[in-house]
Structures are given as C-alpha cells and as structure tokens.
Design a protein around this motif. Structure first.
Motif, PDB file in Angstrom:
ATOM      1  N   ILE A 378       0.674  -1.330  -0.125  1.00 13.82           N
ATOM      2  CA  ILE A 378      -0.067  -0.135   0.013  1.00 13.82           C
ATOM      3  C   ILE A 378       0.972   1.402   0.011  1.00 13.82           C
ATOM      4  O   ILE A 378       0.766   2.193  -0.798  1.00 13.82           O
ATOM      5  CB  ILE A 378      -0.929  -0.005   1.061  1.00 13.82           C
ATOM      6  N   VAL A 379       1.803   1.408   0.717  1.00 12.21           N
ATOM      7  CA  VAL A 379       2.724   2.709   0.953  1.00 12.21           C
ATOM      8  C   VAL A 379       3.572   2.431  -0.310  1.00 12.21           C
ATOM      9  O   VAL A 379       3.660   3.785  -0.773  1.00 12.21           O
ATOM     10  CB  VAL A 379       3.538   2.587   2.192  1.00 12.21           C
ATOM     11  N   ALA A 380       3.784   1.745  -0.907  1.00 15.28           N
ATOM     12  CA  ALA A 380       4.872   1.650  -2.136  1.00 15.28           C
ATOM     13  C   ALA A 380       3.748   2.228  -3.377  1.00 15.28           C
ATOM     14  O   ALA A 380       4.157   2.943  -4.086  1.00 15.28           O
ATOM     15  CB  ALA A 380       5.182   0.507  -2.644  1.00 15.28           C
ATOM     16  N   PHE A 381       2.402   1.634  -3.149  1.00 15.86           N
ATOM     17  CA  PHE A 381       1.519   1.921  -4.414  1.00 15.86           C
ATOM     18  C   PHE A 381       1.115   3.637  -4.323  1.00 15.86           C
ATOM     19  O   PHE A 381       1.076   4.421  -5.249  1.00 15.86           O
ATOM     20  CB  PHE A 381       0.289   1.196  -4.346  1.00 15.86           C
ATOM     21  N   ILE A 382       1.211   3.987  -3.093  1.00 15.95           N
ATOM     22  CA  ILE A 382       0.828   5.470  -2.719  1.00 15.95           C
ATOM     23  C   ILE A 382       1.911   6.474  -3.198  1.00 15.95           C
ATOM     24  O   ILE A 382       1.686   7.554  -3.874  1.00 15.95           O
ATOM     25  CB  ILE A 382       0.480   5.807  -1.080  1.00 15.95           C
ATOM     26  N   ALA A 383       3.295   5.907  -2.813  1.00 18.70           N
ATOM     27  CA  ALA A 383       4.376   6.762  -3.234  1.00 18.70           C
ATOM     28  C   ALA A 383       4.351   6.642  -4.704  1.00 18.70           C
ATOM     29  O   ALA A 383       5.033   7.760  -5.312  1.00 18.70           O
ATOM     30  CB  ALA A 383       5.485   6.139  -2.414  1.00 18.70           C
ATOM     31  N   ALA A 384       4.233   5.710  -5.278  1.00 21.24           N
ATOM     32  CA  ALA A 384       4.375   5.568  -6.855  1.00 21.24           C
ATOM     33  C   ALA A 384       3.275   6.241  -7.430  1.00 21.24           C
ATOM     34  O   ALA A 384       3.826   7.261  -8.394  1.00 21.24           O
ATOM     35  CB  ALA A 384       4.457   4.015  -7.236  1.00 21.24           C
ATOM     36  N   LEU A 385       2.088   6.245  -6.916  1.00 22.00           N
ATOM     37  CA  LEU A 385       1.054   6.877  -7.529  1.00 22.00           C
ATOM     38  C   LEU A 385       1.287   8.570  -7.309  1.00 22.00           C
ATOM     39  O   LEU A 385       1.151   9.381  -8.697  1.00 22.00           O
ATOM     40  CB  LEU A 385       0.005   6.751  -6.844  1.00 22.00           C
ATOM     41  N   ALA A 386       1.624   9.041  -6.282  1.00 23.74           N
ATOM     42  CA  ALA A 386       2.146  10.422  -6.174  1.00 23.74           C
ATOM     43  C   ALA A 386       3.102  10.746  -7.023  1.00 23.74           C
ATOM     44  O   ALA A 386       3.197  11.986  -7.751  1.00 23.74           O
ATOM     45  CB  ALA A 386       2.255  10.692  -4.535  1.00 23.74           C
ATOM     46  N   THR A 387       4.323   9.996  -7.062  1.00 28.42           N
ATOM     47  CA  THR A 387       5.419  10.403  -7.774  1.00 28.42           C
ATOM     48  C   THR A 387       5.172  10.262  -9.451  1.00 28.42           C
ATOM     49  O   THR A 387       5.643  11.553 -10.041  1.00 28.42           O
ATOM     50  CB  THR A 387       6.632   9.449  -7.675  1.00 28.42           C
ATOM     51  N   HIS A 388       4.287   9.735  -9.751  1.00 27.69           N
ATOM     52  CA  HIS A 388       3.968   9.403 -11.371  1.00 27.69           C
ATOM     53  C   HIS A 388       3.154  10.709 -11.752  1.00 27.69           C
ATOM     54  O   HIS A 388       3.376  11.516 -12.623  1.00 27.69           O
ATOM     55  CB  HIS A 388       3.262   8.156 -11.481  1.00 27.69           C
ATOM     56  N   PHE A 389       1.997  11.005 -10.970  1.00 27.17           N
ATOM     57  CA  PHE A 389       1.020  12.047 -11.456  1.00 27.17           C
ATOM     58  C   PHE A 389       1.465  13.448 -11.058  1.00 27.17           C
ATOM     59  O   PHE A 389       1.218  14.252 -11.607  1.00 27.17           O
ATOM     60  CB  PHE A 389      -0.195  11.664 -10.844  1.00 27.17           C
ATOM     61  N   LEU A 390       1.933  13.495  -9.860  1.00 28.53           N
ATOM     62  CA  LEU A 390       2.477  14.950  -9.302  1.00 28.53           C
ATOM     63  C   LEU A 390       3.789  15.374  -9.781  1.00 28.53           C
ATOM     64  O   LEU A 390       4.268  16.601  -9.351  1.00 28.53           O
ATOM     65  CB  LEU A 390       2.240  15.151  -7.979  1.00 28.53           C
ATOM     66  N   LYS A 391       4.625  14.423 -10.402  1.00 32.50           N
ATOM     67  CA  LYS A 391       6.152  14.741 -10.609  1.00 32.50           C
ATOM     68  C   LYS A 391       6.785  15.304  -9.354  1.00 32.50           C
ATOM     69  O   LYS A 391       6.916  14.869  -8.269  1.00 32.50           O
ATOM     70  CB  LYS A 391       6.090  15.764 -12.062  1.00 32.50           C
ATOM     71  N   GLN A 392       7.516  16.487  -9.512  1.00 32.20           N
ATOM     72  CA  GLN A 392       8.132  17.200  -8.525  1.00 32.20           C
ATOM     73  C   GLN A 392       7.514  17.810  -7.253  1.00 32.20           C
ATOM     74  O   GLN A 392       7.707  17.677  -6.201  1.00 32.20           O
ATOM     75  CB  GLN A 392       8.925  18.241  -9.117  1.00 32.20           C
ATOM     76  N   ARG A 393       6.052  17.976  -7.772  1.00 30.52           N
ATOM     77  CA  ARG A 393       5.234  18.540  -6.618  1.00 30.52           C
ATOM     78  C   ARG A 393       4.977  17.268  -5.621  1.00 30.52           C
ATOM     79  O   ARG A 393       4.276  17.450  -4.562  1.00 30.52           O
ATOM     80  CB  ARG A 393       3.864  18.986  -7.156  1.00 30.52           C
ATOM     81  N   ALA A 394       5.172  15.937  -6.021  1.00 35.03           N
ATOM     82  CA  ALA A 394       4.961  14.890  -4.911  1.00 35.03           C
ATOM     83  C   ALA A 394       5.787  14.926  -3.856  1.00 35.03           C
ATOM     84  O   ALA A 394       5.163  14.490  -2.545  1.00 35.03           O
ATOM     85  CB  ALA A 394       5.039  13.554  -5.651  1.00 35.03           C
ATOM     86  N   VAL A 395       6.852  15.578  -3.830  1.00 35.88           N
ATOM     87  CA  VAL A 395       7.668  15.824  -2.523  1.00 35.88           C
ATOM     88  C   VAL A 395       7.049  16.448  -1.609  1.00 35.88           C
ATOM     89  O   VAL A 395       6.865  16.043  -0.475  1.00 35.88           O
ATOM     90  CB  VAL A 395       8.883  16.656  -2.990  1.00 35.88           C
ATOM     91  N   ILE A 396       6.249  17.527  -1.848  1.00 36.40           N
ATOM     92  CA  ILE A 396       5.396  18.207  -0.925  1.00 36.40           C
ATOM     93  C   ILE A 396       4.244  17.495  -0.191  1.00 36.40           C
ATOM     94  O   ILE A 396       4.244  17.252   1.013  1.00 36.40           O
ATOM     95  CB  ILE A 396       4.799  19.416  -1.454  1.00 36.40           C
ATOM     96  N   LEU A 397       3.677  16.545  -0.991  1.00 36.07           N
ATOM     97  CA  LEU A 397       2.578  15.703  -0.707  1.00 36.07           C
ATOM     98  C   LEU A 397       2.923  14.679   0.311  1.00 36.07           C
ATOM     99  O   LEU A 397       2.502  14.403   1.329  1.00 36.07           O
ATOM    100  CB  LEU A 397       1.860  15.155  -1.799  1.00 36.07           C
ATOM    101  N   LEU A 398       4.264  13.881  -0.177  1.00 36.74           N
ATOM    102  CA  LEU A 398       4.653  13.116   0.559  1.00 36.74           C
ATOM    103  C   LEU A 398       5.474  13.482   1.983  1.00 36.74           C
ATOM    104  O   LEU A 398       5.288  12.519   3.063  1.00 36.74           O
ATOM    105  CB  LEU A 398       5.589  12.237  -0.373  1.00 36.74           C
ATOM    106  N   VAL A 399       6.159  14.334   1.580  1.00 35.20           N
ATOM    107  CA  VAL A 399       6.654  15.143   2.992  1.00 35.20           C
ATOM    108  C   VAL A 399       5.528  15.341   4.058  1.00 35.20           C
ATOM    109  O   VAL A 399       5.660  14.894   5.471  1.00 35.20           O
ATOM    110  CB  VAL A 399       7.467  16.241   2.871  1.00 35.20           C
ATOM    111  N   VAL A 400       4.616  15.944   3.647  1.00 32.47           N
ATOM    112  CA  VAL A 400       3.247  16.070   4.643  1.00 32.47           C
ATOM    113  C   VAL A 400       2.830  14.885   5.101  1.00 32.47           C
ATOM    114  O   VAL A 400       2.473  14.763   6.222  1.00 32.47           O
ATOM    115  CB  VAL A 400       2.358  16.910   3.969  1.00 32.47           C
ATOM    116  N   LEU A 401       2.564  14.207   4.350  1.00 34.35           N
ATOM    117  CA  LEU A 401       2.023  12.725   4.731  1.00 34.35           C
ATOM    118  C   LEU A 401       2.918  11.829   5.763  1.00 34.35           C
ATOM    119  O   LEU A 401       2.423  11.600   6.702  1.00 34.35           O
ATOM    120  CB  LEU A 401       1.800  11.667   3.498  1.00 34.35           C
ATOM    121  N   ALA A 402       4.065  12.032   5.285  1.00 37.97           N
ATOM    122  CA  ALA A 402       5.213  11.456   6.124  1.00 37.97           C
ATOM    123  C   ALA A 402       5.234  12.167   7.617  1.00 37.97           C
ATOM    124  O   ALA A 402       5.292  11.461   8.619  1.00 37.97           O
ATOM    125  CB  ALA A 402       6.477  11.421   5.622  1.00 37.97           C
TER     126      ALA A 402
END
Length: 602
Positions: A378-402
C-alpha cells in the motif's frame, strides 16, 4: 530454460516507464539521495518518531518470552531453542536473539526496544533498495512512509514482536537479492544462477526462522519476475522451487507448534469454513482501511460476530476477488501497478486472514502487527502514484504525509509505555475487551501485588466473558493470595469445567486437595485424578506437576510411587536449573521416604 510464453507489454505500465527514465536522469526523486544519506535519513527519522519507546517497559507477553522463559536465561538454552518443541512457536532465530540480549540487557527493557527500532529502520533501508531495484517510482518515499506508519507501532514498540522486526529485516534483504538476481538473468545463460540467488534463499530461510509470516515470499518472487519481465517462465517457476520447499517445511512446523503448543487445549473458535471465508474478506478491507487511514488504532480490536448464514457477510470477500479480477483485466489500461500492489497486499495477508487458527484470534480476528509485511504494497503504491502524477510536486505531498504519520506514530508509541497505559488505552477504545481487564488485573497481581485491585479487574472481565477459563484461573490465584482458599477452589473447578486440560488449574487444585491443612478442603482421591491428568497434559516435562502428583500419591498412602515420582520431579527441576524447586522437592521427598504425606503449614 527458454520458453515461448507470451510477454506482457511492459511499456503499458506508465509507472515502470517513468521509473526507467528516472534511473538515468537527474529528475528522479530517489536520486536526490545517495545511499548513505538515504540510510541516515531513514534511521534518524525512525529513532526520533519512536523515541518515546526508549522509556517503555515490558508489556503483556514480553515477560513470558524473555525473563519468564527458562530457555532464555539458562546457559544451554540455545540448543533447546533450536532442537526442542518446548516453545509455543518455532521461531528459533527470534528466541536466539533474546538469549543473546538477555546477557547484555537482562531485565532492562530499553536494550530490547532499541534493537527493535533499529531492525525496523534497517528494514526500511533495504525496502528502499528493493523497490528501487524493482524500478518502482518513489521508492525512497515508500520506505519512509513504511518507517513512520502508525500501524507499525505495534510491531516495533512491542518487544515480543521481535518476531516481526527481525523477520522483516531478512525478508527485505531476500527481496533485494532476488530482484538483483532477476535483473541479471537477461545477461546469463539459461542454466546459470548468480550469488544473488543463493543470498536471497539464505535470507528468506532466516526470515522464516524468525517468523513464518513471510511464508508467501515465493509468490512475491514470481510476482517480481512478472513485474520486471512481463511474464512468468518455466525457469522462474523452477527457480522458486527451493523457496517453496523451505516455506512449506517451516510453514508446516509453525502450524504444528501453533495447534499443539500455542493453542493446545485453548478454545479459539475460528468458525466453520464459510465463516472463515467471510472473516477473511472483512479482514482484507479492515487492513486496507487502517493502512490508508490509520486512526483509532487499538491493541485489541473488537472481535467480530459474523453470521455465515447471511449472504451479505460474503460481500467483502467477493469484493476482494472482483478487485483482483478488475485490476488484472484493466492492466493494459491502468498499468500493472494496481494489480501488483493489491495482489501483494492480499497474498501477504493470507497467513493471518483466519483460514487457520491463531491463538490471538481468541480475542480478535485482526491486529495491527498482522499487516506489518502486507502494508508495504500500500505505501509503495501511494508513493508511486504520487510520484507519477504529481512529478516534483509529489515531494510536498509525501513530506506532509510522512510528517502526519510521524506525529501519529510518536503519539501511538506512548501507549506502549507500560501495562497500565496499554490496557487503559485499550479499554478506553474497546470497553468490551475482557482480555484487557484480565491482563490489567494480572499485572496488578504479579507486579504490584495489589490483589484486591486485581480481583476488581478479574470480576469485570468475567462479567464481559463469563466463559474465560484463563480469567477464572487467575481469579483463583489472587484469592489464594488473600487466603480465600475455598473461593479459590471454586474458581479452579470452574476453570476445569470450561477447559478440562488447563494445566495450571489442574496443578493448583490437585495441590490444595492433596496438601491443604484444612481437612474440609482435602480430597485425596480426586486430587490423585486431577494431578495425574496434569502430568499427562504436561507430558511429564513440568517438575511442579510431578511434584503435585507425588503429593497426591502420598496423600493416598502410595508412598513407593510417590518416592519414584518425586525423584523424577527433582531430576526435571535440575535439568531446568531450578535450584529453589530442587530444594523444596527434596524436602518433601524426605517425608515420603519416612512414609509421611506433605501438609501445608501456616
């Protein structure tokens, strides 16, 4: 071995395409960190979020696994850990780690906690490297989310779950080496294998010897082959054969230990086959919900009552099958990631979905530590999904989630400070948890010797579950401490009505009826029956059962048999290095030799 099996179109997986580009480009989020920097971040963050655990004590069955476990304390314990059936589970590597640590930390819980936390952090590191080798986008972020996920607190902060953290370390190492082996196969001749393969097999074996919850790894190995190459060949199947063989061998050993040692005569009542199928479906969605939304985490969740005669009870199981089927059918449209992630999640949960009885199912069909391995999907899918669709903006989402997960984990870790904080939190969230009341009472009796307070909790537990044989027994023990022997006898008899082969109740009742100073409590004939059954249940391996049997024989005037039995009890106690027991038993042996029964004194 060559094959003409059709190959999946790997390029249809958008996630894999992006990852492949990221391996050579500077835009990949994972390549912002060197291996050492990534390792340092994972370890430091894990240590910070789990810092409350440094001050935590032993909880629940930690005592039984460590300082109440004779095999951990005695010098020759290692040989018995590996080559006997005396433990409740065959996890010899886990018990060996406790054996070594006992010589370092003794009864100081901090050392065991630090080890668990570091094992978890190192596992997160190897998970990162494994996911990166699988070319899964956002591999580092997946590892970070795993490291700080609140659901994992139960595995990390609970010393007894060393089973999970140690097994996870070897599991992720095995995964890394197997993926490296898969990545090298294209460069090899069909009959060749690399050292990576053998390292993977060795690490997997060590993972099984820590805890067999990883028994489904061979299916993951085939899944990795499909993910990387788009198909599963005959060579892949043959390559996983040794993994399946080791998994089957140690898996069967675990089933035997679970049914004959952990559960033994305990009634788990997992239900008939239809009920188990329904429970399995509910369990999958419960775990998925907690993985995505880890709120209201409880040490012991309410035990569901599922009506297998109601067709609606099977809807969750049907939904699991439909989701697997739909994600497979739509893999060319959606990519293969949804199927791979969900299939991994379900497959890794199979051992704990309720198809086989597990001791903990007495209390609940679900537990946070049961999805320690599955949650990776599940965590791998969430990280992969965010990285693929949000590109560099995924960093913000993933840092907030972490960060959110980290705060939750830090708070959740405080619950595991000691018995009181654990059971108080459990009862606050699950007021009908009889097991929490009973265990809180046990802690008060054994640690604080506060028997009146312990009895209050036992009474509360029995109001919630009058048929709990274990609580009736503990209630009886507390009553003895208050010199309420008559009431204690009643509780032991009730225990044996509910659980006829409860060895503790057999031994205590037999002892009172054979040796009590009160004539109205003595019942030599019944004591002999009860004590004899206690010896049979313990397979003559418990010196105290033998001691009680000898006392009952003497109470019935059978002194020759009493002498022989007591000599056996002394020999068993010596073998277990219990010098105090040996002294007491030899004193009673002297009485039997002069044809006198033993009587309790004031």
């Amino acid at each position: 071995m060559s094959t003409n099996a059709p190959r999946e179109n790997v390029s249809t997986s958008a996630a894999v395409k992006k990852s492949a580009k990221g391996d050579s480009g500077k835009k990949s989020l994972d390549l912002q960190f060197s291996t050492f920097t990534g390792f340092l971040i994972l370890v430091v963050v894990t240590l910070i979020v789990y810092s409350p655990v440094f001050r935590a004590d032993f909880i629940w069955d930690d005592n039984a696994m460590i300082w109440d476990n004779a095999l951990i304390r005695v010098p020759n314990g290692l040989s018995q850990i590996w080559f006997s059936t005396s433990q409740s589970d065959y996890f010899p590597l886990t018990y060996s780690s406790f054996w070594f640590e006992w010589r370092l930390w003794g009864m100081h819980a901090k050392g065991y906690h630090v080890t668990n936390i570091l094992l978890h952090a190192f596992s997160a590191f190897f998970l990162w490297r494994s996911l990166r080798a699988l070319k899964i986008p956002g591999a580092f972020w997946a590892a970070l989310l795993f490291a700080v996920h609140p659901v994992n607190v139960e595995s990390v902060a609970w010393i007894a779950e060393r089973k999970n953290t140690l097994s996870m370390l070897f599991f992720t190492i095995a995964l890394l080496f197997y993926v490296l082996f898969e990545n090298s196969k294209a460069k090899l001749q069909d009959s060749k294998v690399t050292n990576d393969y053998w390292w993977a097999l060795a690490a997997f074996t060590l993972a099984l010897l820590s805890k067999t919850a990883v028994v489904m790894f061979p299916f993951l190995a085939l899944g990795c082959a499909w993910w990387l190459h788009g198909r599963i060949t005959k060579r892949d199947i043959l390559g996983t054969a040794p993994f399946f063989g080791v998994a089957l061998l140690l898996g069967l050993a675990t089933v035997w230990f679970q049914y004959n040692r952990a559960i033994s005569t305990t009634v788990v009542n997992g239900g008939d086959v239809p009920t188990r199928l329904a429970v399995a479906g509910w369990n999958v969605w419960f775990y998925l919900y907690k993985a995505v939304c880890p709120l209201e985490l409880i040490f012991v969740y309410p035990r569901w009552n599922i009506d297998s005669h109601n067709a609606l009870a099977y809807l969750p199981a049907l939904a699991v099958l439909l989701t697997l089927g739909a994600s497979w059918m739509l893999r060319r449209t959606l990519g293969r990631a949804p199927f791979f992630a969900f299939a991994y999640f379900v497959v890794m949960l199979v051992p704990v979905l309720g198809f086989l009885d597990i001791y903990f199912f007495r209390f609940s069909f679900v537990a946070d530590h049961y999805q320690y391995f599955a949650i990776i999907g599940i965590v791998a899918f969430i990280a992969a999904l965010a990285t693929h669709f949000l590109k560099q903006r995924a960093v913000i989402l993933l840092v907030v989630l972490a960060a959110v997960f980290s705060v939750q984990t830090w708070r959740q870790a405080h619950i595991y400070k000691n018995h009181e904080t654990l059971w108080r939190d459990t009862l606050a969230k699950n007021p009908q948890c009889a097991m929490a009341e009973s265990n809180w009472g046990y802690h008060l009796a054994e640690t604080e010797h506060n028997y009146p307070a312990a009895i209050e909790h036992y009474v509360a537990a029995l109001k919630l579950n009058p048929k709990d044989a274990g609580t009736h027994y503990l209630y009886g023990v507390a009553l003895i401490s208050l010199n309420r022997i008559d009431d204690a006898v009643s509780e032991f008899r009730e225990t044996l009505k509910l659980e006829p082969d409860n060895s503790f109740a057999l031994q205590n009742l037999g002892w009172i009826e054979a040796t009590s100073k009160h004539a109205h409590l003595r019942n030599p004939e019944h004591a002999l029956q009860v004590a004899k059954r206690g010896v049979e249940v313990s397979k003559r391996e418990d010196p105290w059962q033998l001691d009680t049997f000898a006392a009952a024989l003497a109470a019935n005037g059978k002194f020759d048999e009493a002498i022989t039995t007591q000599e056996e009890a002394v020999a068993v106690a010596r073998r277990k290095n219990d010098s105090n027991a040996v002294a007491d038993m030899e004193q009673r042996l002297g009485l039997y030799r002069i044809r006198q029964p033993y009587r309790e004194s004031d």
